[in-house]
Design a protein around this motif. Structure first.
Motif, PDB file in Angstrom:
ATOM      1  N   GLY A 200       0.801  -1.232   0.000  1.00  0.00           N
ATOM      2  CA  GLY A 200       0.000   0.000   0.000  1.00  0.00           C
ATOM      3  C   GLY A 200       0.828   1.273   0.000  1.00  0.00           C
ATOM      4  N   LEU A 201       2.064   1.170  -0.484  1.00  0.00           N
ATOM      5  CA  LEU A 201       2.926   2.372  -0.458  1.00  0.00           C
ATOM      6  C   LEU A 201       2.353   3.483  -1.334  1.00  0.00           C
ATOM      7  CD1 LEU A 201       6.603   1.062  -0.861  1.00  0.00           C
ATOM      8  CD2 LEU A 201       5.420   1.742   1.245  1.00  0.00           C
ATOM      9  N   ASP A 202       2.550   4.714  -0.911  1.00  0.00           N
ATOM     10  CA  ASP A 202       2.257   5.853  -1.784  1.00  0.00           C
ATOM     11  C   ASP A 202       3.402   6.848  -1.667  1.00  0.00           C
ATOM     12  OD1 ASP A 202       1.868   7.333   0.529  1.00  0.00           O
ATOM     13  OD2 ASP A 202      -0.311   7.089   0.514  1.00  0.00           O
ATOM     14  N   LEU A 218      16.640   7.847  -4.916  1.00  0.00           N
ATOM     15  CA  LEU A 218      16.198   7.716  -6.295  1.00  0.00           C
ATOM     16  C   LEU A 218      15.007   6.762  -6.324  1.00  0.00           C
ATOM     17  CD1 LEU A 218      18.958   8.967  -6.836  1.00  0.00           C
ATOM     18  CD2 LEU A 218      19.286   7.384  -8.700  1.00  0.00           C
ATOM     19  N   VAL A 219      14.084   7.006  -7.244  1.00  0.00           N
ATOM     20  CA  VAL A 219      12.900   6.165  -7.342  1.00  0.00           C
ATOM     21  C   VAL A 219      13.059   5.261  -8.569  1.00  0.00           C
ATOM     22  CG1 VAL A 219      10.413   6.188  -7.695  1.00  0.00           C
ATOM     23  CG2 VAL A 219      11.456   7.857  -6.172  1.00  0.00           C
ATOM     24  N   LYS A 220      13.064   3.943  -8.338  1.00  0.00           N
ATOM     25  CA  LYS A 220      13.301   2.976  -9.423  1.00  0.00           C
ATOM     26  C   LYS A 220      12.001   2.281  -9.805  1.00  0.00           C
ATOM     27  CE  LYS A 220      15.898  -1.309 -10.407  1.00  0.00           C
ATOM     28  NZ  LYS A 220      15.022  -2.473 -10.223  1.00  0.00           N
ATOM     29  N   GLY A 221      11.664   2.409 -11.102  1.00  0.00           N
ATOM     30  CA  GLY A 221      10.457   1.751 -11.572  1.00  0.00           C
ATOM     31  C   GLY A 221       9.482   2.743 -12.177  1.00  0.00           C
ATOM     32  N   VAL A 222       9.985   3.911 -12.570  1.00  0.00           N
ATOM     33  CA  VAL A 222       9.127   4.943 -13.174  1.00  0.00           C
ATOM     34  C   VAL A 222       9.000   4.671 -14.672  1.00  0.00           C
ATOM     35  CG1 VAL A 222       8.998   7.401 -13.725  1.00  0.00           C
ATOM     36  CG2 VAL A 222       9.702   6.677 -11.432  1.00  0.00           C
ATOM     37  N   LEU A 223       7.751   4.671 -15.164  1.00  0.00           N
ATOM     38  CA  LEU A 223       7.506   4.398 -16.589  1.00  0.00           C
ATOM     39  C   LEU A 223       6.563   5.429 -17.210  1.00  0.00           C
ATOM     40  CD1 LEU A 223       7.095   0.504 -16.394  1.00  0.00           C
ATOM     41  CD2 LEU A 223       9.008   1.741 -17.427  1.00  0.00           C
ATOM     42  N   ALA A 224       6.186   6.446 -16.419  1.00  0.00           N
ATOM     43  CA  ALA A 224       5.263   7.465 -16.928  1.00  0.00           C
ATOM     44  C   ALA A 224       5.767   8.839 -16.530  1.00  0.00           C
ATOM     45  CB  ALA A 224       3.862   7.245 -16.342  1.00  0.00           C
ATOM     46  N   ALA A 225       5.635   9.798 -17.440  1.00  0.00           N
ATOM     47  CA  ALA A 225       6.099  11.162 -17.172  1.00  0.00           C
ATOM     48  C   ALA A 225       5.414  11.736 -15.931  1.00  0.00           C
ATOM     49  CB  ALA A 225       5.811  12.043 -18.386  1.00  0.00           C
ATOM     50  N   ASP A 227       4.535  10.248 -13.274  1.00  0.00           N
ATOM     51  CA  ASP A 227       5.160   9.748 -12.049  1.00  0.00           C
ATOM     52  C   ASP A 227       6.542  10.359 -11.833  1.00  0.00           C
ATOM     53  OD1 ASP A 227       3.053   8.288 -11.088  1.00  0.00           O
ATOM     54  OD2 ASP A 227       3.618   6.436 -12.112  1.00  0.00           O
ATOM     55  N   ALA A 228       7.235  10.681 -12.915  1.00  0.00           N
ATOM     56  CA  ALA A 228       8.522  11.367 -12.751  1.00  0.00           C
ATOM     57  C   ALA A 228       8.280  12.731 -12.093  1.00  0.00           C
ATOM     58  CB  ALA A 228       9.203  11.531 -14.107  1.00  0.00           C
ATOM     59  N   GLU A 229       7.230  13.397 -12.537  1.00  0.00           N
ATOM     60  CA  GLU A 229       6.879  14.701 -11.957  1.00  0.00           C
ATOM     61  C   GLU A 229       6.546  14.544 -10.469  1.00  0.00           C
ATOM     62  OE1 GLU A 229       6.909  17.615 -13.833  1.00  0.00           O
ATOM     63  OE2 GLU A 229       6.657  18.541 -11.844  1.00  0.00           O
ATOM     64  N   LEU A 230       5.736  13.525 -10.147  1.00  0.00           N
ATOM     65  CA  LEU A 230       5.356  13.304  -8.741  1.00  0.00           C
ATOM     66  C   LEU A 230       6.569  12.941  -7.894  1.00  0.00           C
ATOM     67  CD1 LEU A 230       1.988  11.371  -9.257  1.00  0.00           C
ATOM     68  CD2 LEU A 230       2.275  13.666  -8.279  1.00  0.00           C
ATOM     69  N   ALA A 234       7.838  14.926  -4.680  1.00  0.00           N
ATOM     70  CA  ALA A 234       7.945  14.238  -3.382  1.00  0.00           C
ATOM     71  C   ALA A 234       9.365  14.282  -2.835  1.00  0.00           C
ATOM     72  CB  ALA A 234       7.480  12.784  -3.530  1.00  0.00           C
ATOM     73  N   GLY A 235      10.284  14.895  -3.593  1.00  0.00           N
ATOM     74  CA  GLY A 235      11.637  15.090  -3.069  1.00  0.00           C
ATOM     75  C   GLY A 235      12.663  14.086  -3.548  1.00  0.00           C
ATOM     76  N   ALA A 236      12.307  13.278  -4.569  1.00  0.00           N
ATOM     77  CA  ALA A 236      13.291  12.307  -5.070  1.00  0.00           C
ATOM     78  C   ALA A 236      14.476  13.052  -5.686  1.00  0.00           C
ATOM     79  CB  ALA A 236      12.651  11.394  -6.115  1.00  0.00           C
ATOM     80  N   ALA A 237      15.655  12.448  -5.528  1.00  0.00           N
ATOM     81  CA  ALA A 237      16.875  13.049  -6.079  1.00  0.00           C
ATOM     82  C   ALA A 237      17.135  12.559  -7.496  1.00  0.00           C
ATOM     83  CB  ALA A 237      18.064  12.704  -5.191  1.00  0.00           C
ATOM     84  N   GLY A 238      16.292  11.645  -7.983  1.00  0.00           N
ATOM     85  CA  GLY A 238      16.465  11.151  -9.339  1.00  0.00           C
ATOM     86  C   GLY A 238      15.451  10.057  -9.617  1.00  0.00           C
TER      87      GLY A 238
END
Ligand SMILES: Cc1cc2nc3c(=O)[nH]c(=O)nc-3n(C[C@H](O)[C@H](O)[C@H](O)COP(=O)(O)O)c2cc1C
Ligand SMILES: CC(C)CC(=O)C(=O)O
Length: 354
Positions: A200-202, A218-225, A227-230, A234-238
């Motif tokens: 249930g992570l968000d 860094l957030v691993k598993g992004v496949l949509a623009a 989500d990159a924006e989000l 949310a403070g991701a460094a990459g």
């Protein structure tokens, strides 16, 4: 020159069949596994001539660190299943090639021993467990060992249904265990993940991470623009554009096919990395042209480790890095920042406008 394909064949000779299926396989009909490789296969590069570029630079800078070449090792569980030294062997081989290692939460060797085997500070790949105290313990152990970056995997609320493993009733080989987690029954990755992973992570998980660590995430598993924006909000460094090597969503897009859209959305605000199907130096250049600051290589590293141990890892990564330099000379690309989308023929342009 040792190639990823040659190491794949060599590993096939020496590896247990069920372990082989665990590594090679993906979710469902393995569409996404194939899509990654096919997307790179379809690339044609558009060379420029008489550019005077005889000695290209493959150097890059990621999160304030200089990299000799834009290539890192993707996080993969349990390297001790392939070589007795496990991640210690991988780390020292990657170090000789000048490549950072992203160490899995499920590493088979202790973080401190892995860090001691390389001059390049490792990164920690993080699975966020339902029991946050375990997640916190993993982060603290890695921090104490000198790890510099966290990579939060976000494509695994539950493990993809890997039909090869189901058919084989896959169990980890005896003695293969995560060295940095409290004792438990890890023998079946699918069963363990079902009980332990937090489904249930968000995005608020990034707030929690920032409250317990100062390491960049860094957030691993992004496949949509979107989500990159989000992720950036949310403070991701990459962000790492990844479909988990096709092991999660069977109908996920090839990572190369969504890279330009995500790089356009990020627009230089943070590094964009990509994994999935990178096998050749020319793949690395194609990814750089379409907006990746660096790539991660997965399965070929395990193949090289199984076939030739630490030396194999070094030889594979050096070969890919040299091939990148060759491809840069042959396309007239003096540096990675000169690799622009025009270098790649036949890719779609970004489709999502934010
Ligand atoms: C055997 C195996 C284990 C993996 N374990 C992890 C893991 O523990 N954490 C993670 O985020 N990704 C894991 N991955 C996914 C990789 O990090 C990476 O996304 C993928 O392998 C890249 O694709 P490639 O193998 O085509 O290069 C694993 C992949 C494989 C093949
Ligand atoms: C132990 C598993 C959860 C590792 C993994 O992420 C994978 O097999 O793709």
């Amino acid at each position: 020159m040792p190639t990823a394909l040659a190491y794949q064949a060599a590993a096939h000779e020496v590896m247990d069949r069920h372990l082989w299926d665990f590594v090679e396989g993906g979710a469902g009909d393995e569409r996404a596994v194939l899509a990654n490789v096919h997307a790179f296969d379809a690339v044609r590069l558009r060379p420029r001539v008489l550019t005077g570029c005889g000695e290209p630079s493959t150097k890059t800078r990621i999160l304030g660190r200089h990299w000799r070449t834009p290539i890192a090792v993707a996080p993969m569980a349990y390297h001790t299943a392939f070589d007795d030294g496990g991640e210690v062997s991988t780390a020292s081989g990657a170090d000789r090639a000048g490549c950072p290692l992203v160490v899995s939460t499920f590493a088979g060797r202790r973080f401190a021993d892995i860090a001691a085997a390389t001059t390049i500070a490792p990164w920690l790949q993080l699975y966020c467990f339902k029991d946050r105290s375990v997640t916190r313990h993993v982060i603290e152990t890695a921090e104490a060992a000198g790890f510099e970056v966290l990579v939060l995997t976000v494509d695994t609320p539950r493990l993809g249904r890997r039909l090869r493993d189901e058919r084989n009733g896959f169990r980890l080989p005896d003695g293969v265990l995560p060295a940095n987690l409290p004792p438990g029954d890890f023998s079946s990755p699918s069963e363990h993940s079902r009980t332990a992973f937090d489904p249930g992570l968000d995005w608020t998980v990034l707030d929690w991470l920032r409250s317990i660590t100062a390491l960049p995430v860094l957030v691993k598993g992004v496949l949509a623009a979107e989500d990159a924006e989000l992720a950036i909000k949310a403070g991701a460094a990459g962000v790492i554009v990844s479909n988990h090597g096709g092991r999660q969503l069977d109908r996920a897009p090839a990572t190369l096919d969504v890279l330009a859209e995500i790089a356009a959305a990020v627009d230089g605000r943070c590094p964009v990395l990509l994994d999935g199907g990178v096998r050749r130096g020319s793949d690395v250049l194609a990814a750089a042209a379409l907006g990746a600051d660096a790539v991660l290589i997965g399965r070929p590293v395990l193949h090289a480790l199984a076939a030739e141990g630490s030396e194999g890892v070094a030889r594979l990564l050096v070969a890919v890095a040299e091939e990148l330099a060759d491809t840069m000379v042959l396309t007239g690309t003096a540096s990675l920042s000169d690799a622009r989308p025009e270098l790649v023929i036949g890719r779609r342009q970004p489709t999502v406008e934010l």
